[in-house]
Design a protein around this motif. Structure first.
Motif, short mmCIF file in Angstrom:
data_model
loop_
_atom_site.label_atom_id
_atom_site.label_comp_id
_atom_site.label_asym_id
_atom_site.label_seq_id
_atom_site.Cartn_x
_atom_site.Cartn_y
_atom_site.Cartn_z
N ASP A 61 0.39 -3.26 -1.57
CA ASP A 61 0.33 -2.38 -0.88
C ASP A 61 -0.63 -2.92 0.20
N ILE A 62 -0.35 -3.64 1.12
CA ILE A 62 -1.22 -4.63 1.92
C ILE A 62 -1.29 -4.03 3.37
N PHE A 63 -2.26 -3.65 3.78
CA PHE A 63 -2.41 -3.29 5.18
C PHE A 63 -3.50 -3.81 5.82
N ASN A 64 -3.39 -3.97 7.32
CA ASN A 64 -4.30 -4.45 8.06
C ASN A 64 -4.47 -3.26 9.15
N GLY A 65 -5.32 -2.18 8.92
CA GLY A 65 -5.00 -1.27 9.34
C GLY A 65 -3.86 -0.26 9.09
N ALA A 66 -2.76 -0.18 10.06
CA ALA A 66 -1.63 0.55 9.62
C ALA A 66 -0.44 -0.26 9.48
N GLN A 67 -0.77 -1.40 9.58
CA GLN A 67 0.46 -2.57 9.51
C GLN A 67 0.44 -3.47 8.34
N THR A 68 1.46 -3.82 8.01
CA THR A 68 1.73 -5.07 7.01
C THR A 68 1.47 -6.29 7.53
N PRO A 69 0.77 -7.39 7.22
CA PRO A 69 0.85 -8.35 7.81
C PRO A 69 2.11 -9.24 7.71
N ALA A 70 2.54 -9.98 8.47
CA ALA A 70 3.89 -10.74 8.18
C ALA A 70 3.72 -11.83 7.05
N HIS A 71 2.76 -12.26 7.01
CA HIS A 71 3.02 -13.53 6.00
C HIS A 71 3.04 -13.19 4.51
N VAL A 72 3.07 -11.77 4.45
CA VAL A 72 3.10 -11.24 2.92
C VAL A 72 4.35 -10.32 2.90
N THR A 73 5.46 -10.87 3.67
CA THR A 73 6.66 -9.98 3.74
C THR A 73 7.68 -11.04 3.54
N SER A 74 7.60 -12.39 3.30
CA SER A 74 8.68 -13.34 3.30
C SER A 74 9.12 -13.57 1.93
N THR A 75 10.20 -14.56 2.07
CA THR A 75 10.90 -14.87 0.75
C THR A 75 9.83 -15.85 0.15
N GLU A 76 9.23 -16.59 0.85
CA GLU A 76 8.02 -17.59 0.32
C GLU A 76 7.09 -16.76 -0.43
N PHE A 77 6.65 -15.86 0.12
CA PHE A 77 5.66 -15.02 -0.35
C PHE A 77 6.06 -14.24 -1.63
N TYR A 78 7.11 -13.77 -1.92
CA TYR A 78 7.69 -13.06 -2.94
C TYR A 78 8.24 -13.90 -3.84
N ALA A 79 8.42 -15.16 -3.47
CA ALA A 79 8.58 -16.31 -4.83
C ALA A 79 7.28 -16.59 -5.41
N MET A 80 6.15 -16.61 -4.72
CA MET A 80 5.02 -16.57 -5.68
C MET A 80 4.56 -15.34 -6.45
N VAL A 81 5.13 -14.28 -5.97
CA VAL A 81 4.83 -13.06 -6.76
C VAL A 81 5.65 -13.19 -8.03
N SER A 82 7.01 -13.48 -7.75
CA SER A 82 7.81 -13.74 -8.82
C SER A 82 7.42 -14.56 -9.94
N ALA A 83 6.77 -15.73 -9.65
CA ALA A 83 6.30 -16.64 -10.58
C ALA A 83 5.16 -16.00 -11.52
N LEU A 84 4.51 -14.81 -11.16
CA LEU A 84 3.42 -14.25 -12.15
C LEU A 84 4.22 -13.38 -13.02
N LEU A 85 5.50 -12.76 -12.71
CA LEU A 85 6.00 -11.90 -13.42
C LEU A 85 6.61 -12.15 -14.77
N SER A 86 6.35 -11.60 -15.70
CA SER A 86 7.29 -11.96 -17.05
C SER A 86 8.95 -11.69 -16.76
N PRO A 87 9.82 -12.19 -17.45
CA PRO A 87 10.93 -12.13 -17.36
C PRO A 87 11.67 -10.53 -16.85
N ASP A 88 10.85 -9.62 -17.51
CA ASP A 88 11.45 -8.25 -17.29
C ASP A 88 10.37 -7.47 -16.36
N GLY A 89 9.39 -8.28 -15.78
CA GLY A 89 8.22 -7.47 -14.99
C GLY A 89 9.05 -7.17 -13.60
#
Length: 302
Positions: free
Chosen positions: A167-195
């Protein structure tokens, strides 16, 4: 969402909150935006964090299980379904606000371990001073850019996290660098297999940004669903779409009943309907990423 809790605890909270000055405010050193805490005129013991004129968080200090904003209630449904009821979880929150959802996790799943990542240190200090969360809560706050801090989280967290909330916002917008496949791949690495990952996406008519985010999450995770008001899904007004993603089958059976229970009826979009929703949208890489669209000042203003 449940009973109001121990009356003695409520009395102690009210005593603490009595010292809160009227509408305390601060200018955030990082962004230069003004932040204030304002009491809810209709709910005793509830407060709203306002940043740059936009309500960012709502906290019921008497009962943190009460979630006021529509999209936050929907993320609360994801919290409820990620594991069996009341079971403690490991959660990572990208964006702090007034820590509404970390408080909700602590109240509904005692013993949960939580990491909160926030860019604005003085925002957290401001909230901690005026709307303190329970000292017993296992909530650790880390400071810095969400993407950078993700890369520095302890290796022991990788593959163990039950839920990430973005839930990342700079003012009323989400910055571009937390919306990409590369960013979400980093998130995926944190999650358990069914996270599970829950993302708050703000978008307007046409929903080009939300459809692109759904396609991006589908590329990284495979399983994706959307939760939102039907008028927003039809592109009739600006608002929030909660996207939920996982590498495993999402536990969606209970979601329609939860959404229909109000006070904010909404719709679940998954399967073929989600594929239709994404039609024509492509996954977004770092090279192509853009911030979320900026709403008019009247959309989320007070």
């Amino acid at each position: 969402m449940g009973a109001r809790g121990d009356p003695r605890r409520r009395k102690d909270q009210r005593r603490r909150l009595a010292s809160v000055s009227e509408n305390p405010s601060i200018v955030l050193s990082g962004s230069g935006l003004a932040a204030s805490i304002e009491p809810d005129a209709y709910v005793d013991g509830a407060y709203q964090l306002v940043v740059d004129g936009t309500p960012q968080s709502h906290v019921n200090m008497t009962d943190p299980r009460e979630l006021f904003f529509e999209y936050v209630r929907r993320i609360g449904h994801v919290v409820d379904l990620v594991r069996s009821p009341a079971a403690p979880i490991t959660a990572v929150h990208l964006g702090a606000g007034a820590l509404t959802l970390p408080r909700y996790v602590d109240a509904t799943r005692p013993g949960s371990r939580q990491q909160v990542i926030e860019l604005e240190r003085d925002l957290v200090d401001f909230v901690r001073e005026h709307l303190p969360w329970p000292k017993r809560a296992q909530i650790r706050v880390r400071y810095g850019d969400a993407r950078e801090v993700l890369g520095r989280l302890p290796a022991g967290l990788h593959g163990t996290v039950d839920l990430v909330i973005s839930d990342i916002f700079n003012g009323a917008q989400t910055p571009a660098h937390v919306t990409s496949t590369e960013f979400y791949a980093m998130v995926s690495a944190l999650l358990s297999p069914d996270g599970m990952l829950a993302v708050n996406v703000a978008d307007g008519p046409g929903l080009a940004f939300a459809r692109g985010q759904a396609a991006t999450l589908s590329e990284v995770f495979g399983e994706v669903a959307a939760l939102a008001d039907t008028q927003i899904l039809k592109g009739r007004r600006f608002g929030n779409v909660v996207l939920v993603a996982s590498r495993s089958m999402l536990p969606l059976d209970m979601v329609p009943r939860l959404l229909a229970g109000g006070p904010y009826p909404a719709k679940l979009v998954a399967g073929r309907e989600l594929r239709d929703f994404m039609a024509g949208a492509r996954p977004v890489s770092d090279a192509e990423a853009t911030p979320s669209p900026e709403p008019s000042r009247t959309v989320f203003g007070l």
